[in-house]
Design a protein around this motif. Structure first.
Motif, PDB file in Angstrom:
ATOM      1  N   ASP A 184       0.814  -1.213   0.000  1.00  4.59           N
ATOM      2  CA  ASP A 184       0.000   0.000   0.000  1.00  4.59           C
ATOM      3  C   ASP A 184       0.850   1.266   0.000  1.00  4.59           C
ATOM      4  OD1 ASP A 184      -2.421  -1.355  -0.011  1.00  4.59           O
ATOM      5  OD2 ASP A 184      -2.453  -1.524   2.169  1.00  4.59           O
ATOM      6  N   ASP A 185       2.161   1.094   0.134  1.00  2.00           N
ATOM      7  CA  ASP A 185       3.086   2.232   0.181  1.00  2.00           C
ATOM      8  C   ASP A 185       3.738   2.378  -1.191  1.00  2.00           C
ATOM      9  OD1 ASP A 185       5.269   3.961   0.511  1.00  2.00           O
ATOM     10  OD2 ASP A 185       5.554   3.374   2.598  1.00  2.00           O
ATOM     11  N   ASP A 186       3.294   3.361  -1.966  1.00  4.85           N
ATOM     12  CA  ASP A 186       3.810   3.524  -3.320  1.00  4.85           C
ATOM     13  C   ASP A 186       5.309   3.777  -3.334  1.00  4.85           C
ATOM     14  OD1 ASP A 186       1.403   3.065  -4.479  1.00  4.85           O
ATOM     15  OD2 ASP A 186       1.041   5.103  -5.170  1.00  4.85           O
ATOM     16  N   THR A 187       5.824   4.431  -2.302  1.00  4.62           N
ATOM     17  CA  THR A 187       7.273   4.686  -2.248  1.00  4.62           C
ATOM     18  C   THR A 187       8.040   3.372  -2.173  1.00  4.62           C
ATOM     19  OG1 THR A 187       6.942   6.824  -1.162  1.00  4.62           O
ATOM     20  CG2 THR A 187       9.129   5.813  -0.959  1.00  4.62           C
ATOM     21  N   GLN A 188       7.582   2.443  -1.343  1.00  3.83           N
ATOM     22  CA  GLN A 188       8.247   1.148  -1.230  1.00  3.83           C
ATOM     23  C   GLN A 188       8.068   0.318  -2.509  1.00  3.83           C
ATOM     24  OE1 GLN A 188       7.891  -1.095   2.424  1.00  3.83           O
ATOM     25  NE2 GLN A 188       7.197   0.707   3.554  1.00  3.83           N
ATOM     26  N   VAL A 189       6.899   0.399  -3.101  1.00  2.00           N
ATOM     27  CA  VAL A 189       6.651  -0.329  -4.350  1.00  2.00           C
ATOM     28  C   VAL A 189       7.576   0.198  -5.447  1.00  2.00           C
ATOM     29  CG1 VAL A 189       4.966  -0.778  -6.172  1.00  2.00           C
ATOM     30  CG2 VAL A 189       4.277  -0.936  -3.779  1.00  2.00           C
ATOM     31  N   ARG A 190       7.700   1.517  -5.543  1.00  3.17           N
ATOM     32  CA  ARG A 190       8.595   2.100  -6.546  1.00  3.17           C
ATOM     33  C   ARG A 190      10.040   1.688  -6.300  1.00  3.17           C
ATOM     34  NH1 ARG A 190       5.327   6.843  -5.398  1.00  3.17           N
ATOM     35  NH2 ARG A 190       3.878   7.237  -7.130  1.00  3.17           N
ATOM     36  N   ASP A 191      10.443   1.667  -5.034  1.00  2.00           N
ATOM     37  CA  ASP A 191      11.812   1.277  -4.715  1.00  2.00           C
ATOM     38  C   ASP A 191      12.077  -0.165  -5.134  1.00  2.00           C
ATOM     39  OD1 ASP A 191      14.427   1.747  -3.294  1.00  2.00           O
ATOM     40  OD2 ASP A 191      13.660   0.106  -2.059  1.00  2.00           O
ATOM     41  N   PHE A 192      11.103  -1.051  -4.882  1.00  2.00           N
ATOM     42  CA  PHE A 192      11.244  -2.450  -5.324  1.00  2.00           C
ATOM     43  C   PHE A 192      11.376  -2.513  -6.842  1.00  2.00           C
ATOM     44  CE2 PHE A 192       9.126  -6.067  -7.265  1.00  2.00           C
ATOM     45  CZ  PHE A 192       9.846  -7.128  -6.746  1.00  2.00           C
ATOM     46  N   ALA A 193      10.514  -1.801  -7.546  1.00  2.00           N
ATOM     47  CA  ALA A 193      10.548  -1.832  -9.005  1.00  2.00           C
ATOM     48  C   ALA A 193      11.877  -1.291  -9.530  1.00  2.00           C
ATOM     49  CB  ALA A 193       9.386  -1.020  -9.570  1.00  2.00           C
ATOM     50  N   ARG A 194      12.373  -0.236  -8.922  1.00  2.00           N
ATOM     51  CA  ARG A 194      13.632   0.372  -9.373  1.00  2.00           C
ATOM     52  C   ARG A 194      14.789  -0.610  -9.177  1.00  2.00           C
ATOM     53  NH1 ARG A 194      14.133   4.870 -12.382  1.00  2.00           N
ATOM     54  NH2 ARG A 194      12.515   5.863 -11.114  1.00  2.00           N
ATOM     55  N   ARG A 195      14.798  -1.290  -8.025  1.00  3.46           N
ATOM     56  CA  ARG A 195      15.922  -2.182  -7.699  1.00  3.46           C
ATOM     57  C   ARG A 195      15.823  -3.535  -8.402  1.00  3.46           C
ATOM     58  NH1 ARG A 195      15.824  -4.050  -3.115  1.00  3.46           N
ATOM     59  NH2 ARG A 195      13.880  -3.171  -2.262  1.00  3.46           N
ATOM     60  N   CYS A 196      14.602  -4.050  -8.556  1.00  2.76           N
ATOM     61  CA  CYS A 196      14.454  -5.437  -8.987  1.00  2.76           C
ATOM     62  C   CYS A 196      13.879  -5.619 -10.398  1.00  2.76           C
ATOM     63  CB  CYS A 196      13.547  -6.190  -7.995  1.00  2.76           C
ATOM     64  SG  CYS A 196      14.188  -6.207  -6.311  1.00  2.76           S
ATOM     65  N   LEU A 197      13.076  -4.658 -10.863  1.00  2.95           N
ATOM     66  CA  LEU A 197      12.480  -4.813 -12.183  1.00  2.95           C
ATOM     67  C   LEU A 197      13.227  -4.051 -13.270  1.00  2.95           C
ATOM     68  CD1 LEU A 197       8.636  -4.630 -11.417  1.00  2.95           C
ATOM     69  CD2 LEU A 197      10.131  -6.623 -11.524  1.00  2.95           C
ATOM     70  N   VAL A 198      13.689  -2.847 -12.946  1.00  2.00           N
ATOM     71  CA  VAL A 198      14.400  -2.057 -13.954  1.00  2.00           C
ATOM     72  C   VAL A 198      15.594  -2.808 -14.550  1.00  2.00           C
ATOM     73  CG1 VAL A 198      15.864  -0.020 -14.278  1.00  2.00           C
ATOM     74  CG2 VAL A 198      13.597   0.214 -13.227  1.00  2.00           C
ATOM     75  N   PRO A 199      16.386  -3.552 -13.733  1.00  2.00           N
ATOM     76  CA  PRO A 199      17.507  -4.283 -14.326  1.00  2.00           C
ATOM     77  C   PRO A 199      17.096  -5.289 -15.413  1.00  2.00           C
ATOM     78  CG  PRO A 199      17.838  -4.111 -11.969  1.00  2.00           C
ATOM     79  CD  PRO A 199      16.442  -3.599 -12.251  1.00  2.00           C
ATOM     80  N   LEU A 200      15.821  -5.726 -15.359  1.00  2.00           N
ATOM     81  CA  LEU A 200      15.357  -6.667 -16.385  1.00  2.00           C
ATOM     82  C   LEU A 200      15.327  -6.023 -17.769  1.00  2.00           C
ATOM     83  CD1 LEU A 200      12.380  -8.342 -14.476  1.00  2.00           C
ATOM     84  CD2 LEU A 200      14.631  -9.317 -14.910  1.00  2.00           C
ATOM     85  N   LEU A 201      15.210  -4.697 -17.814  1.00  3.87           N
ATOM     86  CA  LEU A 201      15.162  -4.023 -19.113  1.00  3.87           C
ATOM     87  C   LEU A 201      16.457  -4.216 -19.897  1.00  3.87           C
ATOM     88  CD1 LEU A 201      13.442  -0.626 -18.200  1.00  3.87           C
ATOM     89  CD2 LEU A 201      12.423  -2.625 -19.305  1.00  3.87           C
ATOM     90  N   ALA A 202      17.530  -4.479 -19.177  1.00  2.00           N
ATOM     91  CA  ALA A 202      18.822  -4.685 -19.848  1.00  2.00           C
ATOM     92  C   ALA A 202      19.088  -6.156 -20.151  1.00  2.00           C
ATOM     93  CB  ALA A 202      19.952  -4.120 -18.985  1.00  2.00           C
ATOM     94  N   ALA A 203      18.153  -7.025 -19.748  1.00  2.00           N
ATOM     95  CA  ALA A 203      18.373  -8.467 -19.919  1.00  2.00           C
ATOM     96  C   ALA A 203      18.335  -8.833 -21.396  1.00  2.00           C
ATOM     97  CB  ALA A 203      17.300  -9.241 -19.153  1.00  2.00           C
TER      98      ALA A 203
END
Length: 203
Positions: A184-203
């Motif tokens: 429910d905390d968008d800040t924490q959700v964004r932090d997860f996405a930045r750390r864990c999902l963004v690197p997938l864009l370079a896969a």
């Protein structure tokens, strides 16, 4: 998942006018009475058509639920795309898109409501019965990733595995909200996405 701006319709082609009428009725029926207490006859009466017409246009109850949910998912994607289209980078669009999808589905009166009230009934439509929706959304997201790579001059590799992983991660959070961060905390959700999902864009 909001990786690129809107350029095409979302996953799942719109039905014809009668099909839309039936799906509108199904949406209202499921929102009002839930899945367990609703029948094809209920939807037919609400749509002002015969039971046979519903079967011919959409199918049985499971097909009706699947079609109704697929249309809602298509609308999610279109709304998220519109919301993140002005962001400057694919990374920013992915982060904001992921947060928006989780928030939008949880707050959605049909999907979020059914997940809260009838999780055991909804489970098959997010897992074993989710094939059409899963394939449509994966294909849509893969198209977005492919376009991003083309615009940025990246390698022409198949983005489907990355798209599939992103969809599966999102669904897993919806099915099991227990997490090391607050969904429910968008800040924490964004932090997860930045750390864990963004690197997938370079896969």
């Amino acid at each position: 998942m909001g990786v690129h701006g809107r350029e095409e319709a979302g996953p799942g082609a719109p039905a014809d006018a009668l099909g839309e009428q039936i799906l509108d009725a199904a949406r209202e029926q499921f929102m009002t009475f839930g899945l367990r207490r609703s029948t094809v006859d209920d939807v037919a009466r609400r749509a002002g058509v015969s039971r046979v017409t519903v079967y011919r246009r959409i199918g049985n109850k499971d097909s009706l639920v699947s079609a109704c949910l697929l249309r809602e998912y298509r609308r999610f994607v279109e709304e998220v795309d519109e919301a993140v289209a002005a962001l400057p980078t694919p990374e920013d669009r992915l982060v904001e898109g992921f947060a928006a999808v989780l928030r939008h589905i949880r707050e959605h009166p049909l999907v979020g409501g059914l997940l809260r009230l009838e999780p055991e009934t909804m489970l098959p439509f997010l897992t074993v019965e989710s094939g059409p929706a899963f394939l449509a959304i994966r294909s849509y997201l893969a198209g977005r990733l492919r376009e991003v790579r083309r615009l940025e001059g990246g390698p022409e590799t198949d983005p489907t595995p990355v798209a599939e992983l992103m969809v599966r991660i999102t669904v897993s959070f919806l099915l099991n909200p227990v997490s090391c961060f607050e969904l429910d905390d968008d800040t924490q959700v964004r932090d997860f996405a930045r750390r864990c999902l963004v690197p997938l864009l370079a896969a």
